[in-house]
Write an enzyme that holds these catalytic residues in place. Structure first.
Site, PDB file in Angstrom:
ATOM      1  N   ASN A   1      -1.777  94.131  59.914  1.00 60.42           N
ATOM      2  CA  ASN A   1      -3.050  94.804  60.143  1.00 60.42           C
ATOM      3  C   ASN A   1      -3.145  95.486  61.500  1.00 60.42           C
ATOM      4  O   ASN A   1      -3.948  96.408  61.675  1.00 60.42           O
ATOM      5  CB  ASN A   1      -4.207  93.823  59.960  1.00 60.42           C
TER       6      ASN A   1
ATOM      7  N   GLU B   1       3.313  87.067  55.536  1.00 61.48           N
ATOM      8  CA  GLU B   1       3.341  87.088  56.986  1.00 61.48           C
ATOM      9  C   GLU B   1       3.052  85.664  57.466  1.00 61.48           C
ATOM     10  O   GLU B   1       1.968  85.130  57.242  1.00 61.48           O
ATOM     11  CB  GLU B   1       2.267  88.059  57.480  1.00 61.48           C
TER      12      GLU B   1
END
Length: 296
Positions: free
Chosen positions: A189, A151
């Protein structure tokens, strides 16, 4: 970019050092603890041996990978010639900001500074330096040598050419970089942690037991492991920290961490790292054994 410095030799740091070294980069692995560095090298060698045994790499690749890694306990020396520094220290904002202030002072002006943070804002980290345009997030997944995703997180001031270079470099590792913007939890997340928190709430409210919740998600949603087992692997303290970042960042009660999660972390039940979480990890077997506190 040829010279990479990785700060922190724990699970994520040694994994990041491994993949860069295996891809032919010169890697300086930096940690304040010489013992931690020795353990990291043993872990990398063990993982390489496993890859050799599975015929994914040959012995020559293993040897060249290890030869590409140099260890340092002095930060200034370890980053002096770096083209890219990746910080993988503990997930503590004060520690990270201190590291980035030091990196800003010790590295070449053109050096890119990246953080492997899973939740701390990249914009905040960049603001601690005099080069926010060269600060970026590189959130690798655990275990790093296996997981394909990186990411790549743009801070508010991150330059487009820096993002492009980091995306290109990530591809050279055989990874799949995904560009995202700097909002609480990023993408991974922001989606994962509320799911884990909801699984804990379901347990807390007596909807179902540990094994039942994990079985539903594994068999019904094709997840490789259930959310409670995954929480144990991530570390319940890390899960709580990220939930607090989401809760504080958005001010939305849907991100409030479950009281059971708070109590478990307070009591030291952190999952695999402490030997006890939703499952017991001191049993010396691959069989999942539900922690005694959740047995019916």
């Amino acid at each position: 970019m040829k010279n990479i410095s990785v700060i922190g030799s724990g699970t994520m740091g040694n994994g990041i050092a491994h993949v860069y070294a295996q891809s032919g980069f010169a890697v300086n692995l930096v940690d304040i603890s010489a013992d931690a560095l020795a353990r990291a090298l043993k872990t990398i060698e063990k993982n390489l041996d496993r890859m050799v045994a599975k015929e994914r790499i040959d012995e020559a690749t293993k040897n060249s990978t290890l030869a590409n890694i140099t260890t340092h306990t002095d930060l200034k020396t370890g980053v002096a010639n770096a083209d890219l520094v990746i910080e993988a220290a503990t997930e503590n904002v004060d520690i990270k900001l201190k590291i980035f202030r030091d990196l800003d002072a010790f590295t070449k002006p053109e050096c890119i500074l990246a953080s492997n943070t899973s939740s701390i804002p990249i914009t905040k980290i960049g603001a601690a330096t005099n080069r926010p345009d060269k600060v970026i997030g590189m959130h690798f997944m655990n275990p790093v040598p296996v997981m394909k995703l990186v990411e790549v997180i743009n801070g508010y001031a991150t330059a487009a050419e820096v993002t492009a270079l980091v995306m290109e470099t990530s591809k050279k590792l055989g990874k799949v970089p995904v560009e995202v913007n700097d909002y609480p939890g990023f993408v991974a997340n922001r989606i994962l942690m509320p799911m884990i928190n909801e699984a804990i709430i379901s347990l807390f409210e007596g909807v179902a037991g540990v094994e039942e919740i994990d079985t539903v998600m594994k068999l019904g949603m094709a997840h490789p492991m259930g959310p409670l087992q995954l929480a144990d692997f991530i570390g319940l303290d890390v899960c709580l920290s990220i939930m607090n970042v989401l809760y504080e960042g958005f001010g939305n009660p849907k991100y409030a961490p479950c009281p059971l999660l708070v109590n478990m972390v307070t009591a030291g039940y952190l999952g695999v790292k402490s030997g006890e979480g939703f499952y017991s990890w001191n049993h010396g077997t691959k069989e999942l054994i539900v922690s005694k506190q959740f047995k019916k």
